[in-house]
Design a protein around this motif. Sequence first.
Motif, mmCIF file in Angstrom:
data_model
loop_
_atom_site.group_PDB
_atom_site.id
_atom_site.type_symbol
_atom_site.label_atom_id
_atom_site.label_comp_id
_atom_site.label_asym_id
_atom_site.label_seq_id
_atom_site.Cartn_x
_atom_site.Cartn_y
_atom_site.Cartn_z
ATOM 1 N N PHE B 199 0.842 -1.203 0.000
ATOM 2 C CA PHE B 199 0.000 0.000 0.000
ATOM 3 C C PHE B 199 0.875 1.250 0.000
ATOM 4 C CE2 PHE B 199 -2.837 3.133 2.167
ATOM 5 C CZ PHE B 199 -3.861 3.119 1.231
ATOM 6 N N SER B 200 0.654 2.115 -0.979
ATOM 7 C CA SER B 200 1.385 3.380 -1.055
ATOM 8 C C SER B 200 0.425 4.518 -0.793
ATOM 9 C CB SER B 200 1.994 3.570 -2.454
ATOM 10 O OG SER B 200 2.910 2.541 -2.706
ATOM 11 N N PHE B 201 0.882 5.457 0.001
ATOM 12 C CA PHE B 201 0.010 6.558 0.399
ATOM 13 C C PHE B 201 0.724 7.874 0.180
ATOM 14 C CE2 PHE B 201 -1.523 9.466 3.787
ATOM 15 C CZ PHE B 201 -2.864 9.521 3.440
ATOM 16 N N ILE B 202 0.151 8.722 -0.646
ATOM 17 C CA ILE B 202 0.729 10.050 -0.876
ATOM 18 C C ILE B 202 -0.293 11.094 -0.444
ATOM 19 C CG2 ILE B 202 1.666 11.666 -2.572
ATOM 20 C CD1 ILE B 202 2.520 9.279 -4.267
ATOM 21 N N GLU B 203 0.072 11.856 0.580
ATOM 22 C CA GLU B 203 -0.795 12.948 1.003
ATOM 23 C C GLU B 203 -0.280 14.223 0.334
ATOM 24 O OE1 GLU B 203 -0.733 13.874 5.185
ATOM 25 O OE2 GLU B 203 -2.462 15.205 5.044
ATOM 26 N N VAL B 204 -1.174 14.905 -0.365
ATOM 27 C CA VAL B 204 -0.783 16.160 -1.015
ATOM 28 C C VAL B 204 -1.555 17.297 -0.353
ATOM 29 C CG1 VAL B 204 -0.456 17.346 -3.201
ATOM 30 C CG2 VAL B 204 -0.639 14.854 -3.182
ATOM 31 N N MET B 205 -0.801 18.174 0.320
ATOM 32 C CA MET B 205 -1.426 19.354 0.905
ATOM 33 C C MET B 205 -1.714 20.318 -0.249
ATOM 34 S SD MET B 205 -1.338 18.327 3.979
ATOM 35 C CE MET B 205 -2.073 19.755 4.774
ATOM 36 N N SER B 206 -2.998 20.711 -0.358
ATOM 37 C CA SER B 206 -3.387 21.459 -1.544
ATOM 38 C C SER B 206 -4.154 22.725 -1.162
ATOM 39 C CB SER B 206 -4.254 20.549 -2.423
ATOM 40 O OG SER B 206 -4.636 21.222 -3.599
#
Lengths: 389, 276
Positions: B199-206
């Motif tokens: 499982f890969s998780f990328i959080e992008v603050m936008s």
Amino acid sequence: MKTLLSEKIIESGTNFMMGNEACALGAIVAGCRFFAFYPITPANEIALHMSTLLPKVGGIYIQMEDEISSIASVVGSSWAGSKAMTATSGPGFSLMQETIGYAVMTETPCVIVDVQRCGPSTGTPPLPMQGDVYQARHGSHGEYPIIALAPSSVGDMFLLTIEAFNLAEKYRTPVILLSDALVGHMVESVEIPDLSSIKIFERKTPEKHVEDEFSFFLNENVAPMPKFGSNYKAHVTASTHDERGFRNVENPNFVDNLVRKLYLKIQRHNKDIVKVETKNLDEAEVVLLSYGSVARSAKHVINQARQEGLNIGYVRLVTLWPFPDDEILNLARKVDKIMVLENNMGQVVNEVKRVVGCEAEVKFLPPRLLGTIHEPAYIMENLRRFVNE
Amino acid sequence: MSETQLHPLIAKYARKGAQRQPHCAGCGNGIIAQCMLRAIEELDLDFGKMVFVSGIGCSSWIPSPFFNTDVLHTIHGRPLAFATGVKLSNPDLRVVVFTGDGDGAAIGGNHLIHAARKNIEILAILINNRIYGMTGGQVAPTTPHGMKTRTTPYGNLEYPFDLCKLVEAAGASYVVRWTTFHVKQLVSSMKRGLLKEGFSFIEVMSQCPVQYGRFIGIRDPAKMLLMLRDSSLPISKAKSMSEEELEGRIVVGEFVDRERVGLTKAYKKLLNEVQA
């Protein structure tokens, strides 16, 4: 089928098993290769058998974090090309409702087994009740059609699970198998037919790839369903959409087109979908109408009544939804009185009254104790009174 | 717009009849969509063997109907659960989930931690704009403490999630956070996530100039991007800093990148053993 026989997963002939096991076997025979589950009484044995059987036939068993994710993964699996199922009981069935609506909206074939228990809420998990008839019909929000079948025996748990898959794949719709704790937990002998005699329906997929010409939704005669990864670039959305899957949430013409076509897809094929079992209808003036576990008592009573010289007919609804309107109206025109037996406070009886109108007198009989099925003597006693009224 | 005027990524990857993004002007979603397509282009992946799954909320419109491959636009909060079914049934498909902080961390929070625990081979991109944008600026589980929103007119009493720490603790193979300012790093992490087992998780603050911008009084997208840049702090520096020093900062970079067996790989092994 060969693997099923060689692996001794199933043997034709007389078997002795539990309803929930028969359901699992029926699913395997129907071609189910994905089963997602969250533990709940009285549906657990289905998962017990599916988790053992599925890996043997190359299928997937997954226990999810709740019933919401169970039905969601079933829908995902169906788009990846698998025949997929989940099983649950009342509380879990409630949690699944939003995604059942999603499956209807996106025309996703899948089977949901609801082994009904006593409610409301946590209720009495091991005891049977037929409280979810309306939840099966209208549990999700909005206007939509649904198919629901009601098994009465262990044999039905096998055959109607297969039928549920066939209808789901044929009409691209979720199908609900509305069992209950009695049928699910009952152990009795069941005749497993020769597997080669069982008809298995495979979903229609697009025939050839035509660039820019795709219409995978909203066809009254069921649109072909593309499998993810086969380069059809399917756009699947539960927003109001057109035949190509493009959304339009401004124009009521799109809403009208969508809802009507989803309905017509089922209504146009009512004759193929709806099944009603009857016995002793000739010359019967009074008919016992029931479904599911309660039909077992009704069947017992008609034989007893005959010995007493009473002409009592027997009608068992195999299909609960779409409701067998035509079959019941025809029946009402021939008989004077219909007694509806249900293990609840009256759900199907309302539908019967709606259909029958003034054609026959309809009386509702719940069991003496809710959560049990009607004792034959209790039915007989009420029946004699009803006949003489 | 004629074909020749289209950006090459749009010409190649956008669905005909859906070449325009539906987002508000200045939204970070366009940046993230472009980063995703760049990552796919640079890796030369077979787009037709990719499935994009999204939920409900602004972020879920990134692939739907824009990306010209199989797209499953699902219900609120559950895209990871739908994606789990897709991936398990056909592990050869590369499955990417687009979700937001409301979709993925509030209503879908349970599915997020369980997808990470299962370590199923899915890349989840969670776009965190710290507010409910589509529904009009309500408080989210990612909204800073004390902030006024549409539904916290007296200030937010609660504290926001640290989603990367949460997903790391739940067992994901790969966890990373960037902002929409860090486009190069984001493309590089997306490439890593697309190829990573587990499982890969990328959080992008936008940035959400319309709703979040309204409540902080800055509605200029460019200014918001600079704010994201200026409040960012590399994880290597953050490690030696106290909680007070980290107050209001966005810790960016790789939280974890570890080798763990993915669920479909483990299941395949089980199938071989049972059927042997």
